[in-house]
Design a protein around this motif. Sequence first.
Motif: not given
Length: 626
Positions: A173, A515, A518-519, A522, A525, A543, A546-547
């Motif tokens: 990730a 990053n 994401r872990d 998301s 994950k 999601d 997060v992006e």
Amino acid sequence: MRRRHLMASGLALVPGSMLTRAWAQAPAPPSAPAGPAPAEAPRRTHALSLLGEPALPADFKHWPWVNPDAPKGGSMTLTALGSFDSFNPYILRGTPGVGTTLIYDTLMVPSGDEASTEYGHIATMAELPRDGRGVTFILNEKARWHDGRPITAGDVVWTFNTLRQSGRPFYRAYWGDVAEVVAEGDHRVAFRFSGNENRELAQILGQMPVLPQHWWAGKDFAQPGLEVPLGSGAYRIDGFEPGRSITYRRVEDYWARDLPTRKGTHNVDVMRYEYYRDTTVALEAFKAGQIDLRTENVAKDWATAYDFPAVRSGRVKREEIRHELPTGMQGFAMNLRRPMFQDVRVREALGLMFDFEWMNANLFYGSYTRTTSYFSNSELAATGLPSEGELMVLSAFRGRLPESLFTSEFRVPASDGSNSNRENARRALTLLREAGWTVKERRLVNDRNEPFSFEILMNGPTFERVALPYIQALQRLGIEARPRTVDPAQYQVRMDSFDYDMTTEVFPQSLSPGNEQRDFWSSAKAKEPGSRNTIGISDPIVDALVELVVSAPDRQALIDRTRALDRVLLWGHYVIPHWHSRFFRLAWWDKFGHPEKNPRYALDIQSWWVDPARDRTLPADRSTAN
């Protein structure tokens, strides 16, 4: 902000070369079309920072807080809990020994006094292309493994590919936006990105430990084991007793000992970690002089357990060191993979029954602050109503988010500290009824007459004193909650496989989230064993947010987008927030010297040293000091 130079194919014209000058002096054919504009040269820098220019120049001599003349020598014994069966901290299997990362160096080293800045270490410089699609690290030609062989770009490439393929899931990730990594000679390694939206990726890669490809040849990296690995860092493993202790010894001819990132640090000759069953036994070992230094995380012990003769005589010192670290989120986390926690009304009801005010007064001696954000103690925390910048982010999801998120300030439940919490209990019962739960014969059951029953998983007895009052409060609603304490190794196995109902979880944060979000949150994950999405959040809005955080183009956008993410997570009631402290609490036997200043964002024990005169004054059997 971090960029890398994409190597162009074909003839390269080096500014100032004879070929360049000859080309410039030669007349162009009259009919020749204009060629493409030459690519801008990459920016070369000694440091990477997300918050502007680095504070230290390229020729800085040492960290500002260290004593560059600190003596070397002596020993420091520290505490570890549980057990260990592996010296590989980078894989999912096994329980790695504490301190194992001491034997490895990284490409760059973060400054503990700057929020998001790191300086060259194995890599002397970084090159950042203007298009933001990569980073190239130029390695120090003096960098060496402990066996004397040079650290090469091939080692960096092998490490990256191995960790992404066989390491813990978060590496995939974390490095997901890296398209390829290429060794451009022995001392130059180029990472090429799939895009330029991930502004912190170059800095993330700079934090990568480098592992020796030649030592791992013929070995299965994914298998845990106790073969002592080859490293390059300030320490090597000198000895161990499986599951009981590990001893690290300072490397006398350490290649980086005089670099500015190491000068005045790693001063102690022998670092030893002694393993204990739990914190109570570890504290008694400290009192008996078997442990030299400990950080205290239990407020009750800090308030009551340090009144013994060695403290009163001054042989044991205590200090609270203030820090400016974002404190993230600690709380009772619910596993959304369990059906009973999938309704947000249920999760909100469970939060209403947690009486922090009573606990802080009666268990913690008033020493904690309630956590109200996933990014607490930082400017990234959502407060009040959404700002204009947050609304620009959140408006795209209006209609899919609770309207109260836009119109009401999120507040964690509070009480009068009486431990009765009647108003919160009434509100909780109302929410539970709306979610389909009713009280029958003093038990909370659903429409299939199944009881509301779950287990709170813990990795030691410390949190039992917190869980038990909460369990008693839940019993008033007819909920049966049970404490379940296991050893740290079993706890890790169960967490990696998401085998829990509720547990105490910590989501650490920095001043530059990216990053790692994401872990944490998301959907992808949530399905990957060993990920940090232990809650099991699988929400397309989360999601998307997060992006947006990962791709934030500047600091203000990062603040607005992170606050928006924080707000959505809070209104999801995924955790029951606990508390945080803005101090490090330390106790140590008076054999150490330490810098007058501690960095703002770290506890740098490696900048401490053993004072020979003080060390000699301590009795050989320190238990006699008590």
